[in-house]
Design an enzyme around this catalytic site. Structure first.
Site, PDB file in Angstrom:
ATOM      1  N   ALA A  14       0.824  -1.217   0.000  1.00  0.00           N
ATOM      2  CA  ALA A  14       0.000   0.000   0.000  1.00  0.00           C
ATOM      3  C   ALA A  14       0.857   1.266   0.000  1.00  0.00           C
ATOM      4  O   ALA A  14       0.340   2.369  -0.070  1.00  0.00           O
ATOM      5  CB  ALA A  14      -0.917   0.008   1.230  1.00  0.00           C
ATOM      6  N   ARG A  93      13.140   6.204   5.114  1.00  0.00           N
ATOM      7  CA  ARG A  93      13.955   7.295   5.651  1.00  0.00           C
ATOM      8  C   ARG A  93      13.311   8.628   5.283  1.00  0.00           C
ATOM      9  O   ARG A  93      12.813   8.810   4.177  1.00  0.00           O
ATOM     10  CB  ARG A  93      15.341   7.185   5.005  1.00  0.00           C
ATOM     11  CG  ARG A  93      16.325   8.196   5.477  1.00  0.00           C
ATOM     12  CD  ARG A  93      17.723   7.745   5.120  1.00  0.00           C
ATOM     13  NE  ARG A  93      17.990   7.772   3.696  1.00  0.00           N
ATOM     14  CZ  ARG A  93      19.013   8.426   3.136  1.00  0.00           C
ATOM     15  NH1 ARG A  93      19.845   9.121   3.890  1.00  0.00           N
ATOM     16  NH2 ARG A  93      19.219   8.365   1.841  1.00  0.00           N
ATOM     17  N   ASP A 160      21.032   1.751  -7.538  1.00  0.00           N
ATOM     18  CA  ASP A 160      22.302   2.481  -7.548  1.00  0.00           C
ATOM     19  C   ASP A 160      23.049   2.206  -8.862  1.00  0.00           C
ATOM     20  O   ASP A 160      23.645   3.111  -9.459  1.00  0.00           O
ATOM     21  CB  ASP A 160      23.157   2.046  -6.349  1.00  0.00           C
ATOM     22  CG  ASP A 160      22.352   2.097  -5.062  1.00  0.00           C
ATOM     23  OD1 ASP A 160      22.077   3.198  -4.586  1.00  0.00           O
ATOM     24  OD2 ASP A 160      21.968   1.022  -4.556  1.00  0.00           O
ATOM     25  N   HIS A 188      23.941  -0.468   0.255  1.00  0.00           N
ATOM     26  CA  HIS A 188      23.020   0.506  -0.348  1.00  0.00           C
ATOM     27  C   HIS A 188      22.927   1.685   0.631  1.00  0.00           C
ATOM     28  O   HIS A 188      21.965   1.831   1.375  1.00  0.00           O
ATOM     29  CB  HIS A 188      21.648  -0.119  -0.583  1.00  0.00           C
ATOM     30  CG  HIS A 188      20.624   0.892  -1.020  1.00  0.00           C
ATOM     31  ND1 HIS A 188      20.677   1.548  -2.228  1.00  0.00           N
ATOM     32  CD2 HIS A 188      19.528   1.393  -0.396  1.00  0.00           C
ATOM     33  CE1 HIS A 188      19.673   2.393  -2.329  1.00  0.00           C
ATOM     34  NE2 HIS A 188      18.960   2.324  -1.219  1.00  0.00           N
TER      35      HIS A 188
HETATM   36  N1  LIG Z   1      16.949  -0.415  -1.852  1.00  0.00           N
HETATM   37  C1  LIG Z   1      16.553   0.650  -2.512  1.00  0.00           C
HETATM   38  O1  LIG Z   1      17.120   0.975  -3.568  1.00  0.00           O
HETATM   39  C2  LIG Z   1      15.401   1.502  -2.034  1.00  0.00           C
HETATM   40  C3  LIG Z   1      14.949   2.557  -2.819  1.00  0.00           C
HETATM   41  C4  LIG Z   1      13.872   3.326  -2.379  1.00  0.00           C
HETATM   42  C5  LIG Z   1      13.280   3.052  -1.148  1.00  0.00           C
HETATM   43  N2  LIG Z   1      13.746   2.030  -0.398  1.00  0.00           N
HETATM   44  C6  LIG Z   1      13.116   1.666   0.866  1.00  0.00           C
HETATM   45  O2  LIG Z   1      11.924   0.924   0.561  1.00  0.00           O
HETATM   46  C7  LIG Z   1      11.018   1.007   1.662  1.00  0.00           C
HETATM   47  C8  LIG Z   1       9.623   1.409   1.204  1.00  0.00           C
HETATM   48  O3  LIG Z   1       9.628   2.715   0.710  1.00  0.00           O
HETATM   49  P1  LIG Z   1       8.247   3.466   0.364  1.00  0.00           P
HETATM   50  O4  LIG Z   1       8.634   4.815  -0.119  1.00  0.00           O
HETATM   51  O5  LIG Z   1       7.389   2.582  -0.459  1.00  0.00           O
HETATM   52  O6  LIG Z   1       7.638   3.612   1.830  1.00  0.00           O
HETATM   53  P2  LIG Z   1       6.121   3.804   2.239  1.00  0.00           P
HETATM   54  O7  LIG Z   1       6.114   4.265   3.657  1.00  0.00           O
HETATM   55  O8  LIG Z   1       5.376   4.582   1.219  1.00  0.00           O
HETATM   56  O9  LIG Z   1       5.574   2.310   2.182  1.00  0.00           O
HETATM   57  C9  LIG Z   1       5.997   1.339   3.079  1.00  0.00           C
HETATM   58  C10 LIG Z   1       4.806   0.451   3.336  1.00  0.00           C
HETATM   59  O10 LIG Z   1       5.234  -0.594   4.200  1.00  0.00           O
HETATM   60  C11 LIG Z   1       4.171  -0.845   5.083  1.00  0.00           C
HETATM   61  N3  LIG Z   1       4.665  -1.602   6.222  1.00  0.00           N
HETATM   62  C12 LIG Z   1       5.206  -1.142   7.379  1.00  0.00           C
HETATM   63  N4  LIG Z   1       5.474  -2.178   8.195  1.00  0.00           N
HETATM   64  C13 LIG Z   1       5.119  -3.302   7.539  1.00  0.00           C
HETATM   65  C14 LIG Z   1       5.149  -4.663   7.867  1.00  0.00           C
HETATM   66  N5  LIG Z   1       5.592  -5.090   9.051  1.00  0.00           N
HETATM   67  N6  LIG Z   1       4.691  -5.554   6.942  1.00  0.00           N
HETATM   68  C15 LIG Z   1       4.217  -5.142   5.761  1.00  0.00           C
HETATM   69  N7  LIG Z   1       4.143  -3.852   5.405  1.00  0.00           N
HETATM   70  C16 LIG Z   1       4.592  -2.951   6.272  1.00  0.00           C
HETATM   71  C17 LIG Z   1       3.630   0.536   5.420  1.00  0.00           C
HETATM   72  O11 LIG Z   1       2.314   0.463   5.976  1.00  0.00           O
HETATM   73  C18 LIG Z   1       3.645   1.176   4.051  1.00  0.00           C
HETATM   74  O12 LIG Z   1       2.437   0.961   3.337  1.00  0.00           O
HETATM   75  C19 LIG Z   1      11.652   1.994   2.625  1.00  0.00           C
HETATM   76  O13 LIG Z   1      12.374   1.273   3.618  1.00  0.00           O
HETATM   77  C20 LIG Z   1      12.612   2.775   1.738  1.00  0.00           C
HETATM   78  O14 LIG Z   1      13.633   3.376   2.485  1.00  0.00           O
HETATM   79  C21 LIG Z   1      14.793   1.256  -0.813  1.00  0.00           C
HETATM   80  O1  LIG Z   2      17.911   6.913   0.175  1.00  0.00           O
HETATM   81  C1  LIG Z   2      16.891   6.440   0.668  1.00  0.00           C
HETATM   82  O2  LIG Z   2      16.673   6.367   1.877  1.00  0.00           O
HETATM   83  C2  LIG Z   2      15.831   5.917  -0.244  1.00  0.00           C
HETATM   84  C3  LIG Z   2      16.352   4.888  -1.134  1.00  0.00           C
HETATM   85  O3  LIG Z   2      17.131   3.944  -0.503  1.00  0.00           O
HETATM   86  C4  LIG Z   2      17.056   5.458  -2.326  1.00  0.00           C
HETATM   87  O4  LIG Z   2      18.217   5.126  -2.546  1.00  0.00           O
HETATM   88  O5  LIG Z   2      16.425   6.233  -3.062  1.00  0.00           O
END
Ligand SMILES: NC(=O)c1ccc[n+]([C@@H]2O[C@H](COP(=O)([O-])OP(=O)(O)OC[C@H]3O[C@@H](n4cnc5c(N)ncnc54)[C@H](O)[C@@H]3O)[C@@H](O)[C@H]2O)c1
Ligand SMILES: O=C(O)C[C@H](O)C(=O)O
Length: 332
Positions: A14, A93, A160, A188
């Site tokens: 979601a 974050r 990345d 990352h």
């Molecule tokens: N690795 C990467 O390259 C990368 C890139 C972008 C974002 N991210 C990370 O991805 C994650 C999601 O980002 P987003 O912008 O979609 O965040 P967001 O807050 O929009 O969505 C996260 C969702 O996870 C849900 N959630 C929380 N706890 C949960 C659980 N225990 N089980 C299932 N769902 C749960 C929340 O209710 C929310 O709907 C963050 O940790 C963000 O930092 C990683």
């Molecule tokens: O930097 C972040 O916390 C979000 C995500 O991991 C990103 O690289 O865009």
């Protein structure tokens, strides 16, 4: 004959990345245009209504490849029978936070979801952890799901990798599809090391090294690296939200290449369980150059590493060791 559907779990469905990712999966961008899918979407109870809204939109979009949708707040139901698990759920974050700041909230989620996956996913389920701190969440998932083979658990550094390709493409004014074999080493996080020493660009007279074409080592060794390292923070500053469409697209790239092979002569970056290759300490979830064939990744071996690279590869390994200790202290 039509293929059997593949069950794909998206946790945090979601949220922002989830909203961008599920239509890509349902359109065949992750697994191919001839591969039917059943989507399993998990979120937490406060997001249940929004999750149901996403399910309604998936039905409304009438995707021909989408053969079913499970939308639930029950981790066991979500994990049951899944062949691929994309773990996006967690707390993102916000501006001014480092990824370690979100550590304690997230590692405990990954410990409990490890058990649900281990007990209920299909045998040989492939796992991609996206939620930050991605490498350490993936490591915790691996440690608490000992019966899932370590090689099946990975984390996302493809974003990345793609960012590095994008920066080179812009700098040289060449199509991004002509640039290949950059490497993201390590975490990352802002200590990751984007390495162009083996990267090439397709030209009319054959593939040429990026360094030879850019002709500006100062830019490649400084601004290029920090731009890629800090790109996530730059997106958060601009959007007031973390990257979503690029993260979703890179997650599709990661799984597609893992399942359907990397092109011959090309590698990509994946966070995988270190076996000691390149003198990276074993037992960390570290991003390496990998090539994929028949559903298996292997670390590309034998690339020469200069002193500049060695220092940066060691610094990001050091950070991952610290994160690992911090994660265990959060769990105890
Ligand atoms: N690795 C990467 O390259 C990368 C890139 C972008 C974002 N991210 C990370 O991805 C994650 C999601 O980002 P987003 O912008 O979609 O965040 P967001 O807050 O929009 O969505 C996260 C969702 O996870 C849900 N959630 C929380 N706890 C949960 C659980 N225990 N089980 C299932 N769902 C749960 C929340 O209710 C929310 O709907 C963050 O940790 C963000 O930092 C990683
Ligand atoms: O930097 C972040 O916390 C979000 C995500 O991991 C990103 O690289 O865009």
């Amino acid at each position: 004959m039509a293929k059997d559907p593949v069950r794909v779990l998206v946790t945090g469905a979601a949220g922002q990345i989830g909203y961008a990712l599920v239509p890509m999966i349902a359109r065949g961008i992750m697994l191919g245009a001839d591969q039917p899918v059943i989507l399993h979407m998990l979120d937490i109870p406060p997001a249940a209504e929004a999750l149901n809204g996403v399910k309604m939109e998936l039905v409304d979009a009438a995707f021909p490849l989408l053969k079913g949708v499970v939308a639930t707040t029950d981790a066991v139901e979500a994990c049951t029978g899944v062949n691929i698990a994309v773990m996006v759920g967690g707390f993102p974050r916000k501006e001014g936070m480092e990824r370690k700041d979100v550590m304690s909230k997230n590692v405990s989620i990954y410990k409990s979801q490890a058990a649900a996956l281990e007990q209920h996913a299909a045998p040989n389920c492939k796992v991609l952890v996206v939620a930050n701190p991605a490498n350490t969440n993936a490591l915790i998932l691996k440690e608490f799901a000992p019966s899932i083979p370590a090689k099946n658990i990975t984390c996302l550094t493809r974003l990345d990798h793609n960012r590095a390709l994008g920066q080179i493409s812009e700098r040289l004014n060449v199509p991004v599809s002509d640039v290949k074999n950059v490497i993201i080493w390590g975490n990352h996080s802002s200590t990751q090391y984007p390495d162009v020493n083996h990267a090439t660009v397709k030209t009319p007279s054959g593939d040429k090294p990026v360094r030879e074409l850019v002709k500006d080592d100062a830019w490649l060794n400084e601004e290029f690296i920090t731009t890629v390292q800090q790109r996530g923070a730059a997106i958060i500053k601009a959007r007031k939200l973390s990257s979503a469409l690029s993260a979703a697209s890179s997650a599709c790239d990661h799984i597609r290449d893992w399942v359907l092979d990397t092109p011959e002569g090309t590698w990509v970056s994946m966070g995988v369980y270190s076996d000691g290759s390149y003198n990276v300490p074993a037992g960390l979830m570290y991003s390496f150059p990998v090539a994929c064939k028949k559903g298996e990744w292997t670390i590309v071996q034998g690339l020469p590493i200069d002193e500049f690279s060695r220092k940066k590869m060691d610094a990001t390994a050091e950070e991952l060791s610290e994160e690992k200790s911090l994660a265990y202290s959060c769990l105890s």
